[in-house]
Design an enzyme around this catalytic site. Structure first.
Site: not given
Ligand code: NDP
Length: 321
Positions: A146, A149-150
């Site tokens: 992701c 997200c990261d």
């Protein structure tokens, strides 16, 4: 001497107003809202209570927390919040739903059954992984599924994205805004992504595409990922590239197999819900989160849809009276 079978009477099947299937961000939020609407919901937490957030480490994009929080911690809090307002979490897996009669009948892995006036499907989805040992070893330490997200953790660094569909291209474009360089690794010589996305990708000077390549091994040490060993799918020599992060974007599998004959699914297995709402093809069954949504896939959007499903279910129950 033969034993005499016990004469116990058959157990009554418990009946609930609202049964929520899935205990990720969508299911737990639906639990919070339906509990506060006095509907005494039951949340059936399947194999991975807490959902995909439980396999995430640092979370910086869930609103409300000024400092980094941990995914598993967030989900534990969310579950406690749901239970504190009256939701009941049961650790069981739904194996079948009979929607041909009212109330709906749910069969459980434990062998029991329960009936429900309304059901909220929130079973989520799982990222597909390449299936390499080294990929697993570096998961959360340089390997992610992701970018939203990261990606921020790789600011100014070099990363690779694996895949050739819309997700891979979107993630590569997103990462190009953050990272020094992005290498898209695709196993063929044409992309599956929409043409407009491909054009954007190929125009971006920070993105290099390596065609006909597949990851053979994720390289690294205690400090995390340092590179990838890439095999050729057309018989060329192996190649090593230096990267600090690998984003696997080869698709997701929605956890909807048990509902294939219950509600309408699209051809990739995602539940079809009304546009802008959570009603499914069956009146009284609602759906929320990543089992419906293949575009946004964020904890906060799943939670938002869980809230919507709860409000839709509450309204629907009111209409039945
Ligand atoms: P897709 O299934 O479309 O693409 C998966 C990609 O990963 C393909 O290029 C495939 O290669 C590659 N792949 C699959 N398995 C492997 C493997 N083992 N090793 C290497 N490569 C592999 O998945 P997406 O997540 O991209 O998209 C899913 C759906 O969601 C699509 O319908 C898409 O259009 C939609 N979507 C829409 C978005 C939007 O509208 N903004 C954003 C994101 C997704 P190959 O091509 O060779 O099969």
């Amino acid at each position: 001497m033969a034993s005499v079978p016990s004469q116990s009477s058959p157990q009554a099947v418990p009946h609930e107003q609202v049964v929520i299937i899935g205990a990720g961000a969508a299911g737990l939020t639906a639990g919070i809202y339906t509990a506060r609407a006095n509907l005494s919901p039951v949340i059936l937490a399947g194999l991975q209570p807490g959902g995909q957030m439980t396999i995430t480490t640092d979370v910086e994009n869930y609103p409300g927390f000024a400092n980094v929080i941990q995914g598993p911690w967030l989900m534990t809090e969310m579950q406690s919040q749901a239970e504190n307002v009256g939701a009941r979490v049961i650790y069981d897996i739904v194996t079948a739903v009979d929607a041909s009669s009212r109330p709906f009948v749910l069969s459980l892995d434990s062998g029991g059954q329960m009936t429900a006036d309304t059901i909220i499907l929130a079973t989520g989805a799982q990222a597909r992984w390449l299936g390499l040992e080294s990929e697993q070893a570096f998961n959360g330490r340089g390997v992610s599924a992701c970018a939203t997200c990261d990606g921020f953790f790789y600011k100014g660094r070099e990363v690779a994205v694996i895949g050739g569909g819309n997700t891979a291209v979107e993630e590569a474009l997103y990462l190009a805004n953050i990272c020094e360089k992005v290498t898209l690794v695709h196993r063929r010589d044409t992309l599956r992504a929409e043409q407009i996305m491909q054009d954007r990708l190929l125009r971006n000077e920070k993105i290099e595409v390596l065609w006909n390549r597949q990851v053979a091994e994720v390289l690294g040490d205690d400090g995390g990922v340092s590179g990838l060993r890439l095999a050729s799918t057309v018989g060329e020599a192996e190649l090593e590239i230096a990267v600090h992060g690998m984003f696997v974007a080869i698709g997701h599998d929605p956890a909807t197999a048990a509902f294939a004959r219950v509600v309408d699914l699209d051809d990739e297995g995602y539940i079809l819900a009304e546009k802008g709402g959570t009603r499914t093809s069956v009146s009284g069954i609602f759906a929320a989160g990543d089992c419906v949504d293949k575009i946004y896939r964020q904890a906060v959007t799943a939670a938002g849809m869980g809230c919507m499903a709860a409000l839709d279910a509450e309204r629907w129950l009111g209409e039945q009276e």
